[in-house]
Design an enzyme around this catalytic site. Sequence first.
Site, PDB file in Angstrom:
ATOM      1  N   ASN A  42       0.897  -1.164  -0.114  1.00 17.04           N
ATOM      2  CA  ASN A  42      -0.030   0.055  -0.020  1.00 17.04           C
ATOM      3  C   ASN A  42       0.849   1.088   0.060  1.00 17.04           C
ATOM      4  OD1 ASN A  42       0.512  -0.900   2.818  1.00 17.04           O
ATOM      5  ND2 ASN A  42      -1.137   0.222   3.493  1.00 17.04           N
ATOM      6  N   GLU A  44       0.315   5.261   0.423  1.00 21.47           N
ATOM      7  CA  GLU A  44      -0.719   6.121   1.140  1.00 21.47           C
ATOM      8  C   GLU A  44      -0.131   7.655   0.485  1.00 21.47           C
ATOM      9  OE1 GLU A  44      -1.076   5.672   5.403  1.00 21.47           O
ATOM     10  OE2 GLU A  44      -2.218   3.828   5.104  1.00 21.47           O
ATOM     11  N   CYS A  53      -4.011   0.807  -2.649  1.00 16.43           N
ATOM     12  CA  CYS A  53      -4.016  -0.538  -1.875  1.00 16.43           C
ATOM     13  C   CYS A  53      -2.893  -1.654  -2.482  1.00 16.43           C
ATOM     14  CB  CYS A  53      -5.129  -1.410  -1.659  1.00 16.43           C
ATOM     15  SG  CYS A  53      -6.661  -0.471  -1.050  1.00 16.43           S
ATOM     16  N   GLU A  55      -3.149  -4.753  -2.916  1.00 17.38           N
ATOM     17  CA  GLU A  55      -3.438  -5.769  -4.176  1.00 17.38           C
ATOM     18  C   GLU A  55      -3.337  -5.083  -5.536  1.00 17.38           C
ATOM     19  OE1 GLU A  55      -4.764  -4.725  -1.222  1.00 17.38           O
ATOM     20  OE2 GLU A  55      -6.432  -6.423  -0.370  1.00 17.38           O
ATOM     21  N   CYS A  86     -10.460  -4.694  -0.212  1.00 10.56           N
ATOM     22  CA  CYS A  86     -11.762  -3.908  -0.072  1.00 10.56           C
ATOM     23  C   CYS A  86     -12.379  -3.994  -1.373  1.00 10.56           C
ATOM     24  CB  CYS A  86     -11.100  -2.316  -0.130  1.00 10.56           C
ATOM     25  SG  CYS A  86     -10.421  -1.623  -1.404  1.00 10.56           S
ATOM     26  N   CYS A  89     -10.633  -3.066  -4.813  1.00 12.24           N
ATOM     27  CA  CYS A  89      -9.705  -4.152  -5.335  1.00 12.24           C
ATOM     28  C   CYS A  89     -10.458  -5.307  -5.675  1.00 12.24           C
ATOM     29  CB  CYS A  89      -8.687  -4.399  -3.899  1.00 12.24           C
ATOM     30  SG  CYS A  89      -7.621  -3.102  -3.642  1.00 12.24           S
TER      31      CYS A  89
HETATM   32  N1  THU Z   1      -4.885  -1.743   2.401  1.00  9.01           N
HETATM   33  C1  THU Z   1      -4.722  -2.210   1.555  1.00  9.01           C
HETATM   34  O1  THU Z   1      -3.599  -2.278   1.086  1.00  9.01           O
HETATM   35  N2  THU Z   1      -5.391  -3.551   1.445  1.00  9.01           N
HETATM   36  C2  THU Z   1      -6.320  -4.095   1.963  1.00  9.01           C
HETATM   37  O2  THU Z   1      -6.621  -5.191   1.721  1.00  9.01           O
HETATM   38  C3  THU Z   1      -6.918  -3.053   2.895  1.00  9.01           C
HETATM   39  C4  THU Z   1      -6.667  -2.066   2.958  1.00  9.01           C
HETATM   40  C5  THU Z   1      -4.524  -0.263   2.994  1.00  9.01           C
HETATM   41  C6  THU Z   1      -5.116   1.065   2.662  1.00  9.01           C
HETATM   42  C7  THU Z   1      -4.474   1.889   3.517  1.00  9.01           C
HETATM   43  O3  THU Z   1      -3.137   2.234   3.045  1.00  9.01           O
HETATM   44  C8  THU Z   1      -4.381   0.997   4.894  1.00  9.01           C
HETATM   45  O4  THU Z   1      -4.544  -0.409   4.330  1.00  9.01           O
HETATM   46  C9  THU Z   1      -5.701   1.101   5.697  1.00  9.01           C
HETATM   47  O5  THU Z   1      -6.969   1.320   5.133  1.00  9.01           O
END
Ligand code: THU
Length: 125
Positions: A42, A44, A53, A55, A86, A89
Amino acid sequence: MDDGKLISLAREVLANAYAPYSGYRVGAAILTADGRVFRGVNVENASYGLTICAERAALSAAVAAGYRSFSVIAVAAEGDKEPLPCGACLQVLREFGLLRVVVAGKKEEIRSFNLDELLPYPFGK
Ligand code: THU
């Protein structure tokens, strides 16, 4: 490649996640139909909604390398709870067929789902 190995490859890239806002680092490893692995984390952003994310990062790396057929994606996170992908994804993964999704938190247990269990009614073309 077995699920445990793919999860360990996803765990390996956790350290590269860029998650200064949530503090929740996620790593993903996607296996192509012919056995190659691409990974993502991920990433941000100060403008929170721009976060990508793990994925979608892994999938994008694979597509950029010319792959469009996948069998499984592994997702790992540091928390106790498994990181279920989520909705965004799931929809993006569904574009490339019905792969399996395996998830693990920091515990040993790995849970496996078919994509259509997690997203039974995707938007379709
Ligand atoms: N996130 C992912 O990368 N994958 C997931 O399956 C769930 C959420 C990340 C997005 C964000 O950077 C952090 O997790 C918190 O939501």
